[in-house]
Scaffold this motif. Structure first.
Motif, PDB file in Angstrom:
ATOM      1  N   LEU A 164      27.721  48.321  37.008  1.00  0.00           N
ATOM      2  CA  LEU A 164      28.294  47.323  36.108  1.00  0.00           C
ATOM      3  C   LEU A 164      29.699  46.967  36.573  1.00  0.00           C
ATOM      4  N   GLY A 165      29.965  45.678  36.585  1.00  0.00           N
ATOM      5  CA  GLY A 165      31.287  45.202  36.929  1.00  0.00           C
ATOM      6  C   GLY A 165      31.572  43.923  36.164  1.00  0.00           C
ATOM      7  N   LEU A 205      49.813  37.202  36.329  1.00  0.00           N
ATOM      8  CA  LEU A 205      50.825  36.249  36.802  1.00  0.00           C
ATOM      9  C   LEU A 205      50.320  34.810  36.766  1.00  0.00           C
ATOM     10  N   ASP A 206      49.037  34.619  36.987  1.00  0.00           N
ATOM     11  CA  ASP A 206      48.479  33.270  36.921  1.00  0.00           C
ATOM     12  C   ASP A 206      46.952  33.312  36.782  1.00  0.00           C
ATOM     13  N   PRO A 207      46.494  33.390  35.547  1.00  0.00           N
ATOM     14  CA  PRO A 207      45.038  33.513  35.310  1.00  0.00           C
ATOM     15  C   PRO A 207      44.235  32.321  35.816  1.00  0.00           C
ATOM     16  N   GLU A 208      44.903  31.198  36.110  1.00  0.00           N
ATOM     17  CA  GLU A 208      44.139  30.048  36.629  1.00  0.00           C
ATOM     18  C   GLU A 208      43.990  30.079  38.149  1.00  0.00           C
ATOM     19  N   ARG A 209      44.720  30.970  38.814  1.00  0.00           N
ATOM     20  CA  ARG A 209      44.635  31.026  40.277  1.00  0.00           C
ATOM     21  C   ARG A 209      44.104  32.364  40.777  1.00  0.00           C
ATOM     22  N   VAL A 210      43.960  33.314  39.845  1.00  0.00           N
ATOM     23  CA  VAL A 210      43.496  34.647  40.267  1.00  0.00           C
ATOM     24  C   VAL A 210      42.138  34.952  39.633  1.00  0.00           C
ATOM     25  N   VAL A 211      41.213  35.379  40.463  1.00  0.00           N
ATOM     26  CA  VAL A 211      39.931  35.899  39.954  1.00  0.00           C
ATOM     27  C   VAL A 211      40.055  37.420  39.983  1.00  0.00           C
ATOM     28  N   TYR A 212      39.906  38.018  38.824  1.00  0.00           N
ATOM     29  CA  TYR A 212      40.060  39.472  38.720  1.00  0.00           C
ATOM     30  C   TYR A 212      38.691  40.133  38.731  1.00  0.00           C
ATOM     31  N   PHE A 213      38.524  41.152  39.587  1.00  0.00           N
ATOM     32  CA  PHE A 213      37.260  41.903  39.656  1.00  0.00           C
ATOM     33  C   PHE A 213      37.493  43.356  39.263  1.00  0.00           C
ATOM     34  N   GLY A 214      36.638  43.865  38.432  1.00  0.00           N
ATOM     35  CA  GLY A 214      36.693  45.289  38.103  1.00  0.00           C
ATOM     36  C   GLY A 214      35.293  45.849  38.057  1.00  0.00           C
ATOM     37  N   SER A 215      35.191  47.159  38.057  1.00  0.00           N
ATOM     38  CA  SER A 215      33.871  47.785  38.024  1.00  0.00           C
ATOM     39  C   SER A 215      34.003  49.226  37.558  1.00  0.00           C
ATOM     40  N   VAL A 216      32.879  49.811  37.138  1.00  0.00           N
ATOM     41  CA  VAL A 216      32.938  51.215  36.708  1.00  0.00           C
ATOM     42  C   VAL A 216      32.674  52.171  37.870  1.00  0.00           C
ATOM     43  N   SER A 217      32.594  51.639  39.086  1.00  0.00           N
ATOM     44  CA  SER A 217      32.158  52.478  40.195  1.00  0.00           C
ATOM     45  C   SER A 217      33.104  53.634  40.501  1.00  0.00           C
ATOM     46  N   GLY A 244      46.840  44.819  31.859  1.00  0.00           N
ATOM     47  CA  GLY A 244      47.675  43.608  31.772  1.00  0.00           C
ATOM     48  C   GLY A 244      46.928  42.353  32.201  1.00  0.00           C
ATOM     49  N   VAL A 245      45.623  42.355  32.012  1.00  0.00           N
ATOM     50  CA  VAL A 245      44.812  41.188  32.407  1.00  0.00           C
ATOM     51  C   VAL A 245      44.748  40.211  31.236  1.00  0.00           C
ATOM     52  N   TYR A 246      44.931  38.949  31.528  1.00  0.00           N
ATOM     53  CA  TYR A 246      44.827  37.915  30.516  1.00  0.00           C
ATOM     54  C   TYR A 246      43.363  37.513  30.441  1.00  0.00           C
ATOM     55  N   ALA A 247      42.686  37.984  29.396  1.00  0.00           N
ATOM     56  CA  ALA A 247      41.233  37.826  29.422  1.00  0.00           C
ATOM     57  C   ALA A 247      40.628  37.654  28.048  1.00  0.00           C
ATOM     58  N   GLY A 248      40.402  36.451  27.632  1.00  0.00           N
ATOM     59  CA  GLY A 248      39.560  36.246  26.453  1.00  0.00           C
ATOM     60  C   GLY A 248      38.128  36.495  26.898  1.00  0.00           C
ATOM     61  N   PRO A 249      37.257  36.899  25.980  1.00  0.00           N
ATOM     62  CA  PRO A 249      35.867  37.186  26.373  1.00  0.00           C
ATOM     63  C   PRO A 249      35.184  35.997  27.040  1.00  0.00           C
ATOM     64  N   GLU A 250      35.623  34.781  26.721  1.00  0.00           N
ATOM     65  CA  GLU A 250      34.964  33.598  27.292  1.00  0.00           C
ATOM     66  C   GLU A 250      35.242  33.453  28.790  1.00  0.00           C
ATOM     67  N   ARG A 251      36.272  34.157  29.282  1.00  0.00           N
ATOM     68  CA  ARG A 251      36.584  34.089  30.714  1.00  0.00           C
ATOM     69  C   ARG A 251      35.880  35.166  31.532  1.00  0.00           C
ATOM     70  N   ILE A 252      35.204  36.059  30.842  1.00  0.00           N
ATOM     71  CA  ILE A 252      34.622  37.214  31.544  1.00  0.00           C
ATOM     72  C   ILE A 252      33.147  36.970  31.854  1.00  0.00           C
ATOM     73  N   VAL A 253      32.766  37.300  33.079  1.00  0.00           N
ATOM     74  CA  VAL A 253      31.344  37.273  33.450  1.00  0.00           C
ATOM     75  C   VAL A 253      30.978  38.673  33.944  1.00  0.00           C
ATOM     76  N   ILE A 254      29.931  39.206  33.372  1.00  0.00           N
ATOM     77  CA  ILE A 254      29.482  40.554  33.758  1.00  0.00           C
ATOM     78  C   ILE A 254      28.618  40.438  35.019  1.00  0.00           C
ATOM     79  N   CYS A 255      28.804  41.404  35.910  1.00  0.00           N
ATOM     80  CA  CYS A 255      27.974  41.425  37.115  1.00  0.00           C
ATOM     81  C   CYS A 255      27.599  42.884  37.423  1.00  0.00           C
ATOM     82  N   SER A 256      26.831  43.054  38.485  1.00  0.00           N
ATOM     83  CA  SER A 256      26.386  44.423  38.820  1.00  0.00           C
ATOM     84  C   SER A 256      27.352  45.060  39.816  1.00  0.00           C
TER      85      SER A 256
END
Ligand SMILES: Cc1ncc(COP(=O)(O)O)c(C=O)c1O
Length: 505
Positions: free
Chosen positions: A354-355, A333-345, A200-212
């Motif tokens: 990768l995250g 609930l508010d993609p402009e106020r929440v930074v979402y973090f995920g990872s494959v760990s 349920g994440v509001y995420a166009g690819p332009e909002r995503i940054v890949i990290c380790s």
């Protein structure tokens, strides 16, 4: 009396050489030739057979060779009949030694593929080959329920390899260049689709940054917050000190929020000064295992909107819920106020490193700048592989299969405790990779020590607690164990569970 055996590992065969020194070529154990010297490419393995008992001596020598890494993960041992003949011992001795080591998790035995060194040996540390076999050897952890790792023996190697092959074949030439600091578009597109669908994440690819991984993402975030002159990031009062230390090392204060059965007490944010962000694990508080209740989710977003603050949502194991559909991410609930973090760990393996971060639009340039200064980008080939893995449906299939496995483990844990330690309550939701076992007051450290004596490494909840003197509340006196039931391999799980039940008060 000491005798010495020497294993030579080659793809061909093994032989017995004289004078009590065995030279053995292990890969094809049916071929047994005494002729000729060992090929030069063989790896020589020195085995010391100690003590009076042949079975115990052989078991100890092989265990030691695996433990110290001299017998490599996955390598095949000779067939028992052949090894027995070469060592001049009975076949039963070899069969029994192998069986002991299979039961302990050092070796695996499968129909058709013989006896091999297990992919994940019970003890991660590598002792020096000549370390004295002292008392402490009896107490080394045989079972690890303390790490945050998933079951690494179930990494989907074949499917990952297929994805890697496809990704590499299809990779455009520019994939081998420096590329976009946000990460490969293929992965960001696959993630945008997956995260919207599954979390349920509001995420166009332009909002995503890949990290380790999350750790890296949080470091980038801390850097960006410092540039914004944020002074403090509130954290949950239970969590990993690793992340608190990271924030503090970046020069940020980390006032803790009390955690109860409804998650972090969000109301307390209003009383804290200089807080520009709050780090939360809303779907499954780490490690207490509760969800942030709906009122507090809303309150957190309201706090962020009112103060211009940010919510840092660590969705480390959101896919693993067993009693119902997972609760969607707070970010929706508010993609402009929440930074979402995920990872494959948790979903795949931490070693993949990768995250991803799903960012409010205004933060994207700041994070890209931070990333550009430090680690410019994560390996493009790994990113393309993960993109292919997700797009092909393999990621969904793997998560579904691991969900069933972990659910079964959790059920077995609950059932075993109900039968063997009925006084122990399993707290938290049926979710994730870890469970919290509530202990009688004042018993936590003695239980952790008793577990260590049983060869079981497990952590007490106290180790995750984080308190400051002037935070306005007292830490609850709570004795509990944090049990990562996902980590042991299938072959070690029954033993780990049994050892755990044995030390319950
Ligand atoms: C609370 C929590 N957050 C995030 C992670 C993932 O961290 P990383 O992606 O850096 O491996 C973990 C992994 O164990 C964790 O326990």
């Amino acid at each position: 009396m000491l005798s010495y055996a020497s294993f030579i590992v080659t793809p061909k065969h093994y032989v017995l050489s004289g004078m009590g020194v065995w030279s053995i070529f292990m890969a094809d154990s049916r071929t047994n030739s005494a002729a000729g010297p060992p090929p030069a490419f063989g790896a020589d393995l020195h085995l010391e057979l100690r003590g009076p008992g042949l079975r115990a001596g052989l078991t100890d020598a092989l265990r030691e060779a695996v433990r110290t890494g001299r017998l490599a993960t996955g390598s095949r041992l000779p067939a028992s009949r052949s090894l027995a003949a070469d060592l001049g011992v009975s076949r039963t001795t070899v069969v029994d030694a192998y069986a002991d080591l299979v039961a302990e998790g050092w070796l695996t035995a499968r129909q058709g593929s013989g006896t091999r060194v297990a992919t994940r040996v019970p003890e991660p540390c590598r002792a020096a080959p000549d370390a004295p076999r002292a008392r402490s050897d009896e107490h080394r952890p045989r079972y690890g329920l303390w790490t945050g790792e998933p079951d690494l023996t179930n990494f989907p190697r074949t499917q990952w390899l297929t994805a890697a092959r496809r990704a590499l074949t299809a990779a455009p030439h520019d994939a081998f260049g420096y590329g976009d600091a946000r990460g490969r578009m293929e992965l960001r597109t696959a993630l945008a689709d997956y995260l919207a669908r599954a979390r349920g994440v509001y995420a166009g690819p332009e909002r995503i940054v890949i990290c380790s991984g999350f750790h890296h993402g949080l470091a980038l975030m801390a850097q960006a917050l410092r540039v914004r002159r944020v002074r403090a990031v509130a954290v949950e009062a239970y969590g990993l000190d690793l992340y608190r230390d990271l924030l503090r090392n970046a020069g940020l204060h980390t006032p803790p929020l009390y955690v109860d059965e409804h998650g972090a007490r969000i109301d307390d944010l209003a009383r804290l000064r200089g807080v520009g962000a709050v780090l939360l694990t809303p779907a499954h508080q780490y490690p207490t295992g509760v969800a942030l209740c709906p009122e507090r989710r809303t309150a957190a977003v309201e706090w962020a909107r009112a103060t211009g603050g940010l919510i840092l949502e660590d969705d480390y194991d959101g896919e693993f819920r067993y009693d119902r559909q997972p609760v969607g991410a707070l970010q929706g609930l508010d993609p402009e106020r929440v930074v979402y973090f995920g990872s494959v760990s948790k979903s795949l393996a931490p070693g993949v490193r990768l995250g991803w971060m799903v960012l409010p639009e205004e933060l994207i340039p700041e994070i890209v700048t931070a990333k550009g200064h430090g680690d410019y980008m994560t390996s493009a080939l790994e990113q393309l592989t993960l993109a292919e893995f997700i797009a092909s449906g393999a990621y969904d299939r793997h998560v579904r299969s691991m969900r069933l496995r972990y659910q079964r483990r959790r059920d077995e844990l609950v059932t075993a405790l109900r039968q063997r330690a009925p006084g122990i309550r399993v707290a938290g939701m049926a979710a994730g990779l870890q469970a919290v076992l509530e202990l009688p007051r004042g018993t936590e450290s003695s239980v952790v020590q008793a577990a260590a004596r049983q060869g079981l490494a497990v952590r007490g909840l106290t180790q995750f607690g984080y308190e400051v003197a002037d935070c306005g509340w007292r830490f609850p006196e709570r004795d509990a164990l944090v049990v990562n039931y996902a980590a042991p391999s299938d072959s070690a799980w029954a033993g780990a569970l049994d050892a755990l039940c044995r030390v319950m008060p």
